[in-house]
Design an enzyme around this catalytic site. Structure first.
Site, PDB file in Angstrom:
ATOM      1  N   LYS A 129       2.413   1.460  -0.792  1.00 34.33           N
ATOM      2  CA  LYS A 129       2.234   0.370  -0.020  1.00 34.33           C
ATOM      3  C   LYS A 129       2.916  -0.297   0.943  1.00 34.33           C
ATOM      4  O   LYS A 129       3.981  -0.038   0.722  1.00 34.33           O
ATOM      5  CB  LYS A 129       2.581  -0.236  -1.037  1.00 34.33           C
ATOM      6  CG  LYS A 129       1.733  -2.001  -2.202  1.00 34.33           C
ATOM      7  CD  LYS A 129       2.098  -2.861  -2.658  1.00 34.33           C
ATOM      8  CE  LYS A 129       1.666  -4.321  -2.662  1.00 34.33           C
ATOM      9  NZ  LYS A 129       2.133  -4.645  -4.093  1.00 34.33           N
ATOM     10  N   ASP A 184       1.762 -12.108 -12.265  1.00 32.33           N
ATOM     11  CA  ASP A 184       0.699 -12.008 -12.261  1.00 32.33           C
ATOM     12  C   ASP A 184      -0.342 -11.724 -12.917  1.00 32.33           C
ATOM     13  O   ASP A 184      -1.307 -10.985 -11.731  1.00 32.33           O
ATOM     14  CB  ASP A 184       0.325 -12.402 -10.659  1.00 32.33           C
ATOM     15  CG  ASP A 184      -0.318 -12.211  -9.809  1.00 32.33           C
ATOM     16  OD1 ASP A 184      -1.068 -13.288  -9.924  1.00 32.33           O
ATOM     17  OD2 ASP A 184      -1.025 -11.491  -8.269  1.00 32.33           O
ATOM     18  N   THR A 190      -7.026  -3.513   1.258  1.00 35.53           N
ATOM     19  CA  THR A 190      -6.494  -4.907   1.896  1.00 35.53           C
ATOM     20  C   THR A 190      -6.219  -6.363   0.749  1.00 35.53           C
ATOM     21  O   THR A 190      -7.395  -6.590   0.602  1.00 35.53           O
ATOM     22  CB  THR A 190      -6.994  -5.090   3.137  1.00 35.53           C
ATOM     23  OG1 THR A 190      -6.661  -3.374   4.158  1.00 35.53           O
ATOM     24  CG2 THR A 190      -5.961  -5.918   4.432  1.00 35.53           C
ATOM     25  N   GLY A 191      -4.920  -6.854   1.408  1.00 35.50           N
ATOM     26  CA  GLY A 191      -5.055  -8.130  -0.042  1.00 35.50           C
ATOM     27  C   GLY A 191      -4.164  -8.535   1.320  1.00 35.50           C
ATOM     28  O   GLY A 191      -3.922  -8.269   2.423  1.00 35.50           O
ATOM     29  N   MET A 230      -1.296  -9.964   0.819  1.00 34.60           N
ATOM     30  CA  MET A 230       0.151  -9.331   1.980  1.00 34.60           C
ATOM     31  C   MET A 230       0.140  -7.963   1.680  1.00 34.60           C
ATOM     32  O   MET A 230       1.608  -7.439   2.089  1.00 34.60           O
ATOM     33  CB  MET A 230       1.397 -10.658   0.462  1.00 34.60           C
ATOM     34  CG  MET A 230       1.272 -11.529   0.260  1.00 34.60           C
ATOM     35  SD  MET A 230       1.708 -12.363  -1.009  1.00 34.60           S
ATOM     36  CE  MET A 230       3.885 -12.017  -0.607  1.00 34.60           C
TER      37      MET A 230
END
Length: 455
Positions: free
Chosen positions: A45, A139, A24-25, A27
């Site tokens: 995702k 990123d 879990t991030g 976004m």
């Protein structure tokens, strides 16, 4: 109807069954799922919350779908599910990977620099492919690089963009992670390939030092840390590696290397085994393409000079015998046909030339031994020369060189296992068209020589 959405067991678009929440991030959530149509495990995702995250999911699918490279996690599908409240939740279906991220690996402390270089070379290779397709990742960080059994994979193109695309985000969500963001991104300039090279430099820095140049979590902390200067690299690192990291971290993006240049520099830095065991030199010449010239021993090699001298003496003896034979036959014919007067006595110098004792036989060449380090170097040379000649695909060459770099410090049994793995890789890559049959034969010959080191 599930009280919590999404939940294990949920079937999305009548095809993808959620199994386990993997991550879990801020976004998105990443789930392990089953593609029930093709009966295969996949990663799903799902965006977390707002429409901005949903838009990024669609962008990620479109941009990642441009890329087909063994070092980039593959995107299989893009779909839209309906939440219980009637809203639409777009999701991306990706290749399911097993392994650990570089971030997880670094919880045990810095890596040996050779391991870090090998990982960074694979990331640079993946970035070169992305940049060639006009995609900037934006990123690059340890959490987005996974160490899998089949190699290194670059993950998460969630905030990627096309090169030169202006930012349309006022929230800063697409600027990347503060500790890894390039300076020009903070000035609002569009992301370019050089942006990813800054991230690669920070990644390398952290792998060998245990922390990034600026170990921060927020943009405010980054601004404060920059006023004090970055952390320092360990003095024990090779100078060429320190120089490459410094070039990647240049504030001016135009002074950073390209991804392809960084990959070449990193590949040359991958260490080979330092073992001192020896094996006999091969008595047969290696087979291979005429375009690839194996690196020969230098002019000062005593065994090579002895072979040249012996060959020269042998040719001289044969030539002298041939001259004597021609003179003898020719003289007899002249006496019979023209009754010429007897020839004057030969001069002392001629007598010495024709009556000199035969040259002693040349000594047998001494058996030359080849260190395992040199044997690895011969395999490395064959791979690099094959790549330069266009007879080995660049990603295949990098795969071979990474496996060679892992020989350092292995036991004899482990060296044999690694050489066997390389041999299988050669056959596999040949079947995929990643190198020519001549190159495959040459590399296999060199691997046979290397395997003898553990005998």
């Amino acid at each position: 109807m599930h009280d919590v959405w999404p939940a294990p067991g949920l079937l999305l678009t009548s095809r993808y069954r959620l199994v386990t929440l993997l991550e879990t991030g801020g976004m998105a959530q990443v789930w392990r799922a089953t593609d029930e149509l093709l009966d295969r495990p996949v990663a799903v995702k799902l965006p977390a919350g707002d429409t901005r995250a949903a838009h990024l999911a669609w962008r990620e699918a479109r941009l990642a779908a441009r890329l087909s490279h063994p070092g980039i996690a593959a995107v299989h599908d893009y779909r839209e599910a309906v939440r219980p409240d009637g809203s639409v939740a777009p999701f991306v279906v990706m290749e399911l990977l097993s392994g650990e991220t570089v971030a997880a690996r670094l919880t045990d402390g810095p890596m040996p620099w050779g391991e870090a270089v090998s990982i960074a070379a694979a990331v640079a290779e993946a970035l070169a492919a992305a940049h060639a397709a006009g995609v900037v990742h934006r990123d690059i960080k340890p959490g987005n690089v996974m160490l899998c059994t089949g190699g290194v994979k670059l993950l998460d193109f969630g905030i990627s963009a096309t090169a030169g695309e202006p930012d349309d985000d006022d929230t800063g969500a697409t600027f990347g992670t503060p500790a890894y963001a390039a300076p020009e991104r903070l000035d609002g300039k569009p992301a370019e390939p050089a942006t990813d090279l800054y991230g690669l430099g920070v990644l390398l820095f952290e792998m060998v030092a245990g922390e990034p140049p600026y170990s921060v979590d927020t943009w405010e902390e980054l601004a404060a840390a920059q006023s004090h200067g970055p952390a320092r690299l360990p003095e024990s690192l090779p100078e060429r590696l320190r120089d490459l990291i410094g070039r990647c971290l240049q504030e001016d993006p135009y002074r950073r290397p390209s991804a392809a240049e960084a990959r070449r520099a990193l590949t040359r830095l991958i260490p080979s085994t330092a073992s001192r065991r020896t094996i006999p030199l091969p008595t047969r010449p290696p087979t291979g393409s005429a375009r690839v010239v194996p690196r020969l021993t230098g002019a000062g090699d005593p065994s090579l000079n002895r072979r040249r001298i012996a060959l020269g003496i042998g040719l001289a003896v044969v030539a002298g015998s041939f001259v004597v034979l021609v003179n003898t036959v020719g003289g007899a014919e002249d006496d019979a046909q023209f009754a010429a007067p007897p020839s004057p006595s030969p001069s002392p110098s001629a007598t010495r030339e024709t009556t000199a004792p035969p040259a002693p036989p040349s000594p047998a060449p001494e058996e030359k031994t080849l260190t395992v380090d040199a044997a690895v170097g011969r395999v490395r040379d064959a791979v690099e020369q094959g790549e330069e000649a266009g007879e080995i695909r660049s990603d295949v060459a990098l795969d071979f060189l990474n496996l060679l770099g892992q020989l350092d410090g292995l036991s004899e049994v482990k060296v044999d296992d690694q050489v066997d793995l390389l041999s299988r890789k050669v056959r596999q890559r040949l079947g995929e068209g990643g190198l020519t049959s001549d190159q495959a034969g040459l590399i296999q010959d060199r691997l046979d020589d290397l395997k003898g080191a553990s005998a």
